[in-house]
Design a protein around this motif. Sequence first.
Motif, PDB file in Angstrom:
ATOM      1  N   ALA A  92     -13.830 -15.404  68.874  1.00 41.56           N
ATOM      2  CA  ALA A  92     -12.767 -16.133  69.561  1.00 41.56           C
ATOM      3  C   ALA A  92     -11.739 -15.186  70.148  1.00 41.56           C
ATOM      4  N   VAL A  93     -11.675 -13.980  69.630  1.00 41.70           N
ATOM      5  CA  VAL A  93     -10.758 -12.942  70.097  1.00 41.70           C
ATOM      6  C   VAL A  93     -11.564 -11.683  70.364  1.00 41.70           C
ATOM      7  N   ASP A  94     -11.218 -10.975  71.455  1.00 38.54           N
ATOM      8  CA  ASP A  94     -11.936  -9.746  71.812  1.00 38.54           C
ATOM      9  C   ASP A  94     -11.341  -8.504  71.174  1.00 38.54           C
ATOM     10  N   ILE A  95     -10.015  -8.487  71.014  1.00 37.40           N
ATOM     11  CA  ILE A  95      -9.345  -7.299  70.466  1.00 37.40           C
ATOM     12  C   ILE A  95      -7.977  -7.705  69.942  1.00 37.40           C
ATOM     13  N   GLY A  96      -7.505  -6.983  68.927  1.00 37.16           N
ATOM     14  CA  GLY A  96      -6.184  -7.274  68.381  1.00 37.16           C
ATOM     15  C   GLY A  96      -5.715  -6.157  67.463  1.00 37.16           C
ATOM     16  N   GLY A  97      -4.412  -6.113  67.250  1.00 39.93           N
ATOM     17  CA  GLY A  97      -3.820  -5.049  66.459  1.00 39.93           C
ATOM     18  C   GLY A  97      -3.539  -5.457  65.026  1.00 39.93           C
ATOM     19  N   VAL A  98      -3.850  -4.554  64.079  1.00 38.02           N
ATOM     20  CA  VAL A  98      -3.616  -4.789  62.653  1.00 38.02           C
ATOM     21  C   VAL A  98      -3.197  -3.481  61.988  1.00 38.02           C
ATOM     22  N   GLY A  99      -2.790  -3.577  60.736  1.00 39.61           N
ATOM     23  CA  GLY A  99      -2.412  -2.390  59.981  1.00 39.61           C
ATOM     24  C   GLY A  99      -3.609  -1.709  59.352  1.00 39.61           C
ATOM     25  N   ASN A 100      -3.348  -0.856  58.373  1.00 35.19           N
ATOM     26  CA  ASN A 100      -4.419  -0.007  57.841  1.00 35.19           C
ATOM     27  C   ASN A 100      -5.289  -0.681  56.788  1.00 35.19           C
ATOM     28  N   THR A 101      -4.875  -1.863  56.302  1.00 32.59           N
ATOM     29  CA  THR A 101      -5.602  -2.465  55.192  1.00 32.59           C
ATOM     30  C   THR A 101      -6.478  -3.664  55.553  1.00 32.59           C
ATOM     31  N   PRO A 102      -6.037  -4.585  56.434  1.00 35.16           N
ATOM     32  CA  PRO A 102      -6.905  -5.717  56.772  1.00 35.16           C
ATOM     33  C   PRO A 102      -8.320  -5.346  57.221  1.00 35.16           C
ATOM     34  N   PRO A 103      -8.530  -4.256  57.992  1.00 30.91           N
ATOM     35  CA  PRO A 103      -9.914  -3.918  58.347  1.00 30.91           C
ATOM     36  C   PRO A 103     -10.793  -3.610  57.139  1.00 30.91           C
ATOM     37  N   VAL A 104     -10.189  -3.054  56.103  1.00 29.12           N
ATOM     38  CA  VAL A 104     -10.935  -2.736  54.887  1.00 29.12           C
ATOM     39  C   VAL A 104     -11.430  -4.018  54.224  1.00 29.12           C
ATOM     40  N   PHE A 105     -10.554  -5.021  54.143  1.00 24.94           N
ATOM     41  CA  PHE A 105     -10.938  -6.287  53.541  1.00 24.94           C
ATOM     42  C   PHE A 105     -11.935  -7.026  54.415  1.00 24.94           C
ATOM     43  N   ALA A 106     -11.754  -6.945  55.739  1.00 24.61           N
ATOM     44  CA  ALA A 106     -12.703  -7.587  56.646  1.00 24.61           C
ATOM     45  C   ALA A 106     -14.078  -6.946  56.512  1.00 24.61           C
ATOM     46  N   ALA A 107     -14.095  -5.629  56.417  1.00 27.95           N
ATOM     47  CA  ALA A 107     -15.359  -4.921  56.251  1.00 27.95           C
ATOM     48  C   ALA A 107     -16.022  -5.319  54.933  1.00 27.95           C
ATOM     49  N   GLY A 108     -15.215  -5.443  53.889  1.00 26.60           N
ATOM     50  CA  GLY A 108     -15.744  -5.846  52.594  1.00 26.60           C
ATOM     51  C   GLY A 108     -16.341  -7.240  52.609  1.00 26.60           C
ATOM     52  N   ALA A 109     -15.839  -8.080  53.526  1.00 24.31           N
ATOM     53  CA  ALA A 109     -16.358  -9.449  53.650  1.00 24.31           C
ATOM     54  C   ALA A 109     -17.547  -9.517  54.607  1.00 24.31           C
ATOM     55  N   GLY A 110     -17.935  -8.350  55.155  1.00 24.85           N
ATOM     56  CA  GLY A 110     -19.074  -8.315  56.061  1.00 24.85           C
ATOM     57  C   GLY A 110     -18.768  -8.788  57.471  1.00 24.85           C
ATOM     58  N   SER A 111     -17.489  -8.788  57.856  1.00 24.22           N
ATOM     59  CA  SER A 111     -17.112  -9.245  59.191  1.00 24.22           C
ATOM     60  C   SER A 111     -17.619  -8.282  60.262  1.00 24.22           C
ATOM     61  N   LYS A 112     -17.907  -8.834  61.424  1.00 22.25           N
ATOM     62  CA  LYS A 112     -18.340  -8.025  62.570  1.00 22.25           C
ATOM     63  C   LYS A 112     -17.113  -7.617  63.357  1.00 22.25           C
ATOM     64  N   ILE A 113     -16.572  -6.433  63.037  1.00 25.60           N
ATOM     65  CA  ILE A 113     -15.416  -5.866  63.720  1.00 25.60           C
ATOM     66  C   ILE A 113     -15.673  -4.391  63.963  1.00 25.60           C
ATOM     67  N   SER A 114     -14.982  -3.838  64.960  1.00 19.94           N
ATOM     68  CA  SER A 114     -15.050  -2.402  65.231  1.00 19.94           C
ATOM     69  C   SER A 114     -13.644  -1.883  65.490  1.00 19.94           C
ATOM     70  N   VAL A 115     -13.221  -0.899  64.718  1.00 19.81           N
ATOM     71  CA  VAL A 115     -11.940  -0.239  64.963  1.00 19.81           C
ATOM     72  C   VAL A 115     -12.111   0.694  66.155  1.00 19.81           C
ATOM     73  N   VAL A 116     -11.330   0.467  67.225  1.00 22.13           N
ATOM     74  CA  VAL A 116     -11.534   1.206  68.469  1.00 22.13           C
ATOM     75  C   VAL A 116     -10.357   2.095  68.850  1.00 22.13           C
ATOM     76  N   ALA A 117      -9.220   1.926  68.191  1.00 16.35           N
ATOM     77  CA  ALA A 117      -8.045   2.736  68.528  1.00 16.35           C
ATOM     78  C   ALA A 117      -7.158   2.845  67.300  1.00 16.35           C
ATOM     79  N   ALA A 118      -6.387   3.922  67.250  1.00 16.14           N
ATOM     80  CA  ALA A 118      -5.516   4.162  66.099  1.00 16.14           C
ATOM     81  C   ALA A 118      -4.182   4.739  66.561  1.00 16.14           C
ATOM     82  N   SER A 119      -3.177   4.514  65.745  1.00 13.77           N
ATOM     83  CA  SER A 119      -1.892   5.174  65.948  1.00 13.77           C
ATOM     84  C   SER A 119      -1.389   5.646  64.598  1.00 13.77           C
ATOM     85  N   HIS A 120      -0.579   6.705  64.636  1.00 12.68           N
ATOM     86  CA  HIS A 120      -0.085   7.314  63.404  1.00 12.68           C
ATOM     87  C   HIS A 120       1.436   7.316  63.439  1.00 12.68           C
ATOM     88  N   GLY A 121       2.053   6.709  62.420  1.00  9.06           N
ATOM     89  CA  GLY A 121       3.507   6.690  62.321  1.00  9.06           C
ATOM     90  C   GLY A 121       3.965   7.166  60.965  1.00  9.06           C
TER      91      GLY A 121
END
Length: 348
Positions: A92-121
């Motif tokens: 339903a969404v093509d791309i969106g911004g999140v912090g450093n932890t939600p992708p880990v949980f999404a990956a653990g749930a087997g979600s089809k996502i790809s991290v394509v960009a990063a920023s460091h603060g």
Amino acid sequence: MRRPRPAPAVLLLPLALLLAACSGTSSAGTSIGGAGGGTDGKGSLTLNVGDQKGGSEAVLRAAGELDDLDYKIRWSTFTSGPPLLEAINAKAVDIGGVGNTPPVFAAGAGSKISVVAASHGTAAGDTILVPDGSPLKEAEDLKGKSVAVAQGSSAHFQLVASLKKAGLEFKDVRVKYLQPADALAAFTSGKVDAWAVWDPYTSQVLRGKKGRVLTDGDGLVNGLAFQAAAPGALKDKKKSAAIADYLERLRRAQDWVHKHPQAWAKVWSKDTGLPYEVALDAVKRTNGTRVQVAVDKNVVTSEQEIADTFTELKLIPRRIDFGDFVDTRFNGDLPPSTTEPRTYSEES
């Protein structure tokens, strides 16, 4: 026995914006095409972008990066990171911004996502706060104390890391899993001894003189934030090209933020309901320090550490290989992810 103090109204402003970036729960929902939603640009191609209050749409608009789009952006506003990633998984969404932890949980749930960009603060805004007058002086003093934290959030990992550095285990504290609005009320009313949280909540508490920093995440957490995309969108040549353009615009917008902290703080304040002074503090402490970096081996290694930590705590059901969830095609000539964040002078 100390009576709980009522939480001042000024500290209970609507601050959904960064709950999304760092939250690890999926209780919050979305606003599709509603407040904060809508469409920008023109053309036959539409890029569906997941956003958060005071997030990508606001900064791109403030920086003038939505003025000449030759494709459409349809915005969907989410109030937490995990539902945004669920929407990416559901196509339903093509791309969106999140912090450093939600992708880990999404990956653990087997979600089809790809991290394509990063920023460091900086991680100076990732803190463990204690009320003014608290007898706690250092992280070691947290043993046996109650700590509020959003489960699965970046603050959750920061709390684990801070305890480990202090020679404590996670079980040595009494954790109360609360989302930021509830945690803020508990903190200001004296119902918890400490609060592990991030900016702008850190800036809000400090500016309101309702607490102080016991410890922060500098040197403990990676300070990374991500753009995650749907693999299907990345396989579509036209959408992939639009994603590349969108990421370039975000990079320019972040440069604009650093050069115009006061202007961005005014926009951020209006968009989120934050007092201007709190917004400016958060911009200078955290939000405006971000530098766009490559999704490189260090990103994978650092995120793998977070994933393994939550797997050991049995909050992620299986071990994941974070490298399976990254796509490096948009790195270009970006600097490594270890690049130092930007800083502000006292005069800026």
